[in-house]
Design a protein around this motif. Structure first.
Motif, mmCIF file in Angstrom:
data_model
loop_
_atom_site.group_PDB
_atom_site.id
_atom_site.type_symbol
_atom_site.label_atom_id
_atom_site.label_comp_id
_atom_site.label_asym_id
_atom_site.label_seq_id
_atom_site.Cartn_x
_atom_site.Cartn_y
_atom_site.Cartn_z
ATOM 1 N N LYS A 1 -21.865 -19.699 -34.392
ATOM 2 C CA LYS A 1 -22.759 -19.207 -33.341
ATOM 3 C C LYS A 1 -24.138 -19.867 -33.421
ATOM 4 N N LYS A 2 -24.665 -19.992 -34.638
ATOM 5 C CA LYS A 2 -26.009 -20.557 -34.816
ATOM 6 C C LYS A 2 -26.086 -22.008 -34.361
ATOM 7 N N TYR A 3 -25.044 -22.796 -34.667
ATOM 8 C CA TYR A 3 -25.076 -24.234 -34.359
ATOM 9 C C TYR A 3 -24.212 -24.599 -33.144
ATOM 10 N N ASN A 4 -23.614 -23.574 -32.510
ATOM 11 C CA ASN A 4 -22.790 -23.784 -31.316
ATOM 12 C C ASN A 4 -21.695 -24.810 -31.582
ATOM 13 N N ILE A 5 -20.941 -24.582 -32.655
ATOM 14 C CA ILE A 5 -19.859 -25.484 -33.032
ATOM 15 C C ILE A 5 -18.592 -24.667 -33.283
ATOM 16 N N ARG A 6 -17.441 -25.340 -33.413
ATOM 17 C CA ARG A 6 -16.184 -24.703 -33.783
ATOM 18 C C ARG A 6 -15.772 -25.242 -35.145
ATOM 19 N N MET A 7 -15.399 -24.333 -36.023
ATOM 20 C CA MET A 7 -15.100 -24.726 -37.401
ATOM 21 C C MET A 7 -14.034 -25.819 -37.471
ATOM 22 N N HIS A 8 -12.901 -25.590 -36.810
ATOM 23 C CA HIS A 8 -11.783 -26.530 -36.923
ATOM 24 C C HIS A 8 -12.017 -27.836 -36.163
ATOM 25 N N GLU A 9 -13.139 -27.919 -35.431
ATOM 26 C CA GLU A 9 -13.476 -29.153 -34.726
ATOM 27 C C GLU A 9 -14.628 -29.883 -35.401
ATOM 28 N N THR A 10 -15.038 -29.380 -36.583
ATOM 29 C CA THR A 10 -16.172 -29.952 -37.320
ATOM 30 C C THR A 10 -15.679 -30.480 -38.661
ATOM 31 N N ASP A 11 -16.264 -31.580 -39.107
ATOM 32 C CA ASP A 11 -15.931 -32.120 -40.423
ATOM 33 C C ASP A 11 -16.086 -31.017 -41.470
ATOM 34 N N ARG A 12 -15.088 -30.861 -42.319
ATOM 35 C CA ARG A 12 -15.075 -29.727 -43.259
ATOM 36 C C ARG A 12 -16.288 -29.736 -44.191
ATOM 37 N N PHE B 1 -19.355 -28.728 -42.279
ATOM 38 C CA PHE B 1 -19.351 -27.304 -41.937
ATOM 39 C C PHE B 1 -19.698 -26.457 -43.153
ATOM 40 N N LEU B 2 -19.148 -26.806 -44.325
ATOM 41 C CA LEU B 2 -19.451 -26.062 -45.549
ATOM 42 C C LEU B 2 -20.930 -26.141 -45.890
ATOM 43 N N ASN B 3 -21.524 -27.298 -45.670
ATOM 44 C CA ASN B 3 -22.954 -27.466 -45.943
ATOM 45 C C ASN B 3 -23.799 -26.600 -45.006
ATOM 46 N N LEU B 4 -23.413 -26.518 -43.738
ATOM 47 C CA LEU B 4 -24.137 -25.677 -42.770
ATOM 48 C C LEU B 4 -24.016 -24.202 -43.149
ATOM 49 N N CYS B 5 -22.837 -23.795 -43.590
ATOM 50 C CA CYS B 5 -22.634 -22.405 -44.029
ATOM 51 C C CYS B 5 -23.537 -22.077 -45.210
#
Length: 792
Positions: free
Chosen positions: A114-125, A128-132
């Motif tokens: 929600k914060k970055y307006n992205i989809r987990m499975h469509e983002t480099d793993r 995504f882990l770094n953003l989390c």
């Protein structure tokens, strides 16, 4: 009656104490002082744990930084966990009070999307882990700030994170240990599926809600006849997955059609009409569809009747190609469209609007689907009876919440699916042989990330091949949370430490996660250690708004604890928590309620400031008036000790407040003021009054110390009751064998009567009045005369 001897002795003064200056100069308690006291505690390492003597271990719940603001109910919960720790210390125990932050699982993934307006499975793993992790760091810092500002006496210098390599390696090590014991297996079977989050979920992660829905009575034509069979269903979109029609064998209405075939409306496929006792004669028409899968009853029917599964709903939450014209539609869209088509073809007898008990994902808050998927399972069915036995030995506070665990154990019918198709969690440490797909687990001891790390296994044990593919799934987050008592006790890391700290003394937590965190912890720890993880379980209710409604951001009724604590001070917040919350029950939160508790702390401050002007007397021969209040104090001590022993802080907080306000301040202090100032009394009588005043106050401060640690420690040190913090003191005990409490009612009624008479006669409290003292109060006469200025 001889009074007890205090630790600190100051010289006895013979002069009139009327002109003595109070040691406490400030006219009111300033919450800003709490910051200074916090620093004193930190600098002196006042709460440092020592692995010696009577050890008390708290399996502290690591809070989840899922968003702002942190729930005020959670802040109240942690304030009371600190009261448990402080109580244990004052009982002479060395307290291990770990602080952790739960950083695994779904909430942070949803927050990050929600914060970055992205989809987990469509983002480099890795990205995504770094953003989390970044998102969690910001939220975590505020939670730590709140916990510290509340005065939590936990081990902040070594606080742990459940996403750290050390913690995750323990989760993986315990999995590997259970794998080697044969407790883990892989299977393809129907599972609860949350299509919003894209993963399997366990039964314990499901809640049930009554949701308005349509019960559609559909017309099925009996093959080779003019007969119509009416079937009622809330899931008409699953017509394409229907594999049988079920009727109860005792339902005479359908005896003539059993074994015949029915034509599925709209779909136009034949299915057989069969009997099964699960069909309820009273529900709908009494005939039901067996579809893959409308609910767990369908799952059981397909297994028992050996029906072939039809996958009607995909992992994306849309209808699959088998749905024909409805393929690609979302479930709700397909339901509405098929009802429309049924009505257009005159295949609907009627539609009823009902409230249907629907399984909801606890995380995404949407109805779950049941989809067959290959998952890893941890055996739990065979452990149910053992867990019941262990659960019966755990002391629950309050005892009523033990039933939540027992009810849950009765409902377990399948093993625990522990694999999840998510990113931010502890990875399942498995590599598969590229040639024969044989799964391999590495040796425990380090943190593994199979989705990116090279295989630590060099050769397949089955076929001898040397190439491997890493598992991409993660564990259910409860696999991490359920080893918290093992982590804090250094399981498989420090044998001596583990021996002295496991099982833990107590698990504090809220009632909504008894069937998840509490149950899974007992299950996993029993499987790994053969023991229950703790002796006691302390269960708190929910924090709701001032009207009793659940707090949510959408309702606008959330109270942010941080500005409230900053405004009124931690002790005001803590005393509200203790005096508002009866252990185990839901409690109402509002800033107004919190503010009102400040009045008691002001009262305590004023009493302490007044008494700080009098010296501390080592011992004295007490008078009947002193004996009376000391007997009442003993009663308070006994009540408080009982409440503290049961970890129910509502009991001591209310008992102390009532005694302090309504007896000590209102009656005793007023009765002995003249004596304390030596007005018309002997030196011995004066000293008895001063001794008793300090005896009562010091006892109250010690009793209040676990609840309001800042103000009690400050007053204790300012008045100089001892040369150390009040938190190093031992809990007071009842000391007076004689019971003078029978005089409480006549004394308070006499005093109230005098005050009322003076009010009626427009007299001030200092004005003289002529009243006869009752015979049963003659031994208190001297103090009563001085108090009310009674005429001879």
């Amino acid at each position: 009656m001889k009074a007890i001897t205090r630790v600190l002795t100051l010289s006895r003064r013979s002069q009139d104490h009327r002109d003595m200056e109070p040691k406490i100069k400030e006219t009111s308690w300033n919450p800003e002082i709490e910051k200074q006291i916090l620093k004193q505690w930190e600098d002196s390492k006042a709460y440092e744990f020592r692995l010696e003597g009577d050890v008390f271990v708290i399996d502290t719940p690591p809070p989840y930084p899922s968003g702002r603001p942190w729930h005020i109910g959670a802040a109240a919960h942690y304030a009371q966990i600190d009261m448990i720790a402080r109580t244990a210390r004052m009982q002479g125990k060395n307290v291990l009070f770990p602080i952790g932050i739960d950083r695994n699982g779904l909430p942070v993934e949803l927050y990050t999307e929600k914060k970055y307006n992205i989809r987990m499975h469509e983002t480099d793993r890795a990205e995504f882990l770094n953003l989390c992790s970044t998102a969690l760091n910001d939220l975590e810092a505020e939670m730590i700030q709140i916990m510290k500002s509340l005065g939590l006496s936990g081990n902040f210098s070594e606080y742990y994170r459940t996403d750290s390599e050390q913690y995750r390696s323990l989760t993986q090590a315990t999995f590997i240990e259970l794998w080697k014991k044969g407790m883990v297996y892989i299977a393809n079977r129907p599972n609860n599926y949350d299509w919003v989050t894209g993963t399997t979920i366990a039964d314990a992660e499901i809640i049930y809600e009554e949701i308005p829905t349509k019960l559609v009575y559909m017309k099925f034509k009996i093959k080779d006849s003019d007969m119509i069979l009416t079937i009622a269903s809330t899931r008409p979109e699953l017509l394409c997955a229907c594999q049988a029609i079920i009727v109860n064998p005792d339902d005479e209405r359908y005896s003539s059609v059993i074994g015949k075939s029915a034509i599925i409306p709209v779909i136009n496929r034949e299915v057989q009409i069969r009997t099964h006792p699960s069909a309820e004669k009273e529900f709908g028409s009494g005939a039901v569809m067996a579809c893959s899968y409308g609910d767990q009853n369908d799952v059981a029917l397909f297994r028992e009747l050996k029906l072939e599964e039809i996958v009607a709903i995909g992992k994306n939450g849309r209808m699959t190609e088998v749905a024909g014209a409805y393929s690609g539609l979302k479930i709700k869209q397909a339901r509405e469209k098929i009802i429309e088509d049924l009505q257009n073809q005159n295949l609907v007898e009627k539609i009823e609007n009902i409230n249907h008990r629907t399984p909801i994902s606890e995380r995404s808050k949407i109805p779950i689907e049941i989809i067959a998927m290959e998952e890893y399972y941890l055996k739990q069915k065979e452990s149910v009876e053992k867990i019941k036995e262990l659960g019966s030995k755990i002391v629950f506070h309050p005892s009523m919440h033990k039933q939540i665990l027992m009810n849950w154990l009765e409902s377990i019918t399948i093993d625990w699916p522990i694999s999840r198709r998510r990113f931010y969690g502890t990875e399942i440490p498995i590599w598969y042989c590229k040639k024969c797909s044989e799964p391999h687990v590495p040796e425990p001891g380090r943190y593994y990330r199979p989705w990116k790390d090279p295989s630590p296994i060099s050769k397949c044990t089955k076929c001898g091949a040397t190439e491997f593919v890493g598992e991409e799934r993660t564990f259910d987050t409860w696999m991490d949370s359920s080893v918290s008592p093992l982590y804090v006790s250094k399981y498989n890391k420090d044998k001596e430490f583990f021996k002295k700290t496991y099982p833990a003394s107590i698990r504090p937590q809220s009632k909504d996660i008894v069937r998840t965190w509490l149950y899974y912890t007992v299950l996993r720890c029993e499987q790994l250690t053969g023991m229950t993880p703790w002796k006691d379980a302390w269960i708190m209710g929910y924090g709701v708004d001032e009207h009793g409604a659940k707090m949510s951001k959408s309702k606008g009724n959330v109270v942010d604890p941080l500005p409230v604590i900053q405004k009124f001070g931690a002790d005001t917040f803590r005393f509200w928590s203790a005096s508002e919350i009866n252990l185990g029950y839901d409690f109402r939160c509002s800033e107004q309620k919190i503010e009102t508790t400040k009045k008691f702390l002001s009262k305590l401050w004023n009493i302490s400031r007044f008494l700080s002007g009098f010296p501390i007397i080592k011992s004295a021969t007490t008078t009947p008036t002193d004996n009376w209040i000391l007997s009442e104090l003993d009663k308070v001590v006994s009540e408080c000790r009982k409440g503290f022993e049961d970890y129910n802080f509502f009991v001591p907080s209310t008992s102390i407040r009532e005694f302090t306000w309504n007896l000590f301040a209102a009656h005793y202090i007023e009765m002995v003021k003249g004596r304390a100032y030596s007005t018309g009394f002997s030196e011995e009588e004066r000293d008895a009054a001063i001794f008793t005043l300090h005896k009562v106050l010091s006892t109250l401060l010690a009793l209040l110390a676990p609840i309001t640690p800042f103000i009690t420690d400050y007053l204790w040190q300012q008045i100089q009751y001892s040369d150390k913090t009040v938190h190093k003191e031992k809990f007071p005990q009842a000391e007076n064998p004689q019971d003078w409490t029978r005089f409480t009612k006549p004394i308070t009624e006499f005093n109230s009567n005098i005050w009322n008479k003076k009010k009626e006669q427009n007299l001030s409290l200092k004005d003289a009045i002529e009243v006869e003292i009752p015979e049963d109060l003659h031994q208190f006469a001297k103090d009563l005369k001085a108090m009310h200025n009674l005429k001879p």
